[in-house]
Scaffold this active site. Structure first.
Site: not given
Ligand code: BES
Ligand code: MN
Ligand code: ZN
Length: 511
Positions: A290, A364
């Site tokens: 990230k 997931r």
């Molecule tokens: N934990 C994150 C989602 C999240 C984002 C929670 C912001 C709280 C605040 C999750 O694991 C994630 O990183 N999701 C990705 C999925 C994508 C790679 C398909 C996302 O939402 O960017």
């Molecule tokens: Mn994630």
């Protein structure tokens, strides 16, 4: 380390004018033309101080506002807090919960050690008194909560304890209010317990530490038992989704299973509920790392799993008449030489294979194993709760959680629980169109969809691991956190999930 503020709640029959207290809270609607009987009587004893304040326009009864009127020796209270309730026709049960939260929040800020709530007065017969008692108790826990266990300087002298009483001059009313107070206190305490665990950073809470917290929780109740699977047991069971996500960290993953068994047998019409909560103790994204901005907030990626701990605590404390299985897959998502990678194909616990296209879609990957576990446990209803997608936060912001599922009745029950608890949800789709996007060319599934509708495709992925079971999914990304303090809460974890799912369990449990 500092303990969180201890809250004690009770009911008392006392005359509003005579009630000796640091702070007496009364509600006022913005469209009420005159003061109600109690406020008018207090106002007379205060020589019209309340009327003068209102005439000056300093307080209009708007929701989220409040005003203080100081006592003059003619009344028992040192201060009166007028709490705005907004328009009468927009009233919900959450109006009274928020008014109590606002009061408790103010009390902690001004270091008032005792508060007396007469907030229910303004609502007349709109709600049952027990229900209002419960909401007020929940609200005081919520509003007084502070997370400062690592603040070593104590110059601010924060309160150690807040004494809350709900008062009425009519003893039959006090008795009715009291009925809801104890459940409200159990739920409020469980939510504060969860908020502290959620707020703790990833160097303090890792999967093994979370498992230890679950074991400790279970030791406190005869009706709770806890089993933890470590990385070796996960390997033996082929829970490769959880293992893959946890493979990059020295802090090895765990699967935590908490079981609540009611003291007396419940009839066959009461469902056994499986609650599955995502507990990523830190989500860096893994190899698909990230951006740095706000990455610290990813300590809250364990919120769903910790909410399940809080709900189990509440279920046991309330002595609910329903069996509940709490299933918490816990892992830390970090990049390293041992991490899982984009391109990897994982054979999950269910036997279904998943092509990993992005290691940041890790929720997931752990949930699919936990959901399959819930199916094998023969739960009648499975509800998962997870900070799953940034897309959900984009869609709904921080006010409502996304609600998906495969059973209309279950969705309705959860919507009702959300209304009652003030933890709001909004329905979103997760059907075949979305599931189609999750098909891989080289495995059964892939772990990301196309560019759009990420919350829906994520849910559609999960849906494929629950078989024919009744299932619902709460995407709480966005609602898990207050980025800034509000009138009702300090900043940090919101504890979202504890109230709505406890409320759901109360509604299906044997009475
Ligand atoms: N934990 C994150 C989602 C999240 C984002 C929670 C912001 C709280 C605040 C999750 O694991 C994630 O990183 N999701 C990705 C999925 C994508 C790679 C398909 C996302 O939402 O960017
Ligand atoms: Mn994630
Ligand atoms: Zn995540």
């Amino acid at each position: 380390m500092r303990e969180i503020i201890e809250v004690e709640v009770r009911a008392r029959t006392v005359d509003f004018g005579k009630c000796e207290t640091e702070l007496l809270a009364l509600g006022q609607f913005s469209d009420a033309k005159i003061l109600d009987k109690v406020s008018a009587e207090l106002d007379r004893k205060l020589d019209g101080a309340i009327e003068r304040l209102i005439k000056l326009g300093d307080f209009k009864g708007k929701e989220g506002t409040s005003a203080i009127v100081y006592g003059n020796g003619n009344i028992g209270a040192k201060r009166i807090l007028l709490v705005g309730l907004g328009e009468r026709k927009k009233t919900t049960l959450d109006t009274i919960r928020k008014a109590a939260a606002n009061t408790a929040n103010k009390a902690v800020s001004m270091k008032a050690e005792t508060i007396s709530l007469g907030l229910h007065r303004a609502f007349g017969g709109r709600f049952d008194l027990g229900t209002m008692g419960q909401a007020m108790a929940e609200g005081t826990y919520f509003g007084s909560y502070r997370y400062d266990e690592y603040v070593t300087k104590s110059e601010d002298g924060r309160l150690g304890r807040l004494g809350v009483e709900v008062i009425d001059s009519d003893s039959s009313k006090t008795r009715k209010l009291n009925k809801g107070l104890s459940s409200g206190a159990v739920i409020g305490k469980a939510q504060s317990y969860a908020r502290t665990l959620m707020n703790r950073p990833a160097n303090v809470i890792n999967p093994a530490k979370l498992a230890a917290a679950a074991k400790e929780l279970a030791r406190g109740f005869k009706s709770l038992s806890c089993t933890v699977f470590d990385e070796k047991q996960l390997a033996a069971k082929r829970m490769n989704g959880i293992l893959a996500v946890g493979s990059g960290s020295q802090n090895k993953p765990r699967l935590i299973v908490l079981r609540y068994t009611p003291a007396s047998r419940v009839g066959p019409h009461v469902p056994t509920v499986g609650l599955v909560g995502k507990a990523i103790t830190f989500d860096s994204g893994g190899i698909s790392i990230k951006p740095a901005e706000n990455m610290d907030q990813m300590k809250l990626d364990k919120t769903g799993g910790v909410a399940v701990l809080g709900i189990m605590k509440a279920a046991a404390g309330l002595g609910l008449g329903a069996r509940v299985v709490g299933i918490i897959p816990a892992a830390e998502n970090l990049p390293s030489g041992t991490s899982y990678r984009p391109g990897d194909i994982i054979t999950t616990f269910s036997g279904k294979t998943v092509e990993v296209q992005n290691t940041d879609a890790e929720g997931r990957m752990i949930l699919c194993d936990a959901l399959h576990y819930a199916v094998k446990e023969n739960c009648d209803v499975i509800i998962d709760i997870a900070t799953l997608t940034g897309a959900c936060k984009v869609a709904l912001g921080s006010h409502k959680a996304g609600l998906m599922g495969n059973d209309k009745r279950l969705i309705k029950q959860l919507q009702r629980a959300a209304d009652d608890s003030g933890e709001k949800v909004w329905p979103m789709p997760s059907g075949d169109e979305y599931a189609k996007e999750m098909k891989s060319k080289i495995a059964d599934l892939k772990n990301i969809g196309n560019k759009w509708g990420g919350a829906c495709t994520a849910a559609a992925f999960l849906r494929q691991f629950v078989g024919e079971k009744k299932w619902a999914h709460l995407d709480i990304a966005g609602t898990e956190l207050f980025e800034r303090a509000t009138e009702y809460s300090a900043e940090g974890s919101s504890g979202f999930g504890v109230r709505v799912l406890t409320s759901y369990l109360m509604s299906v449990a044997a009475k």
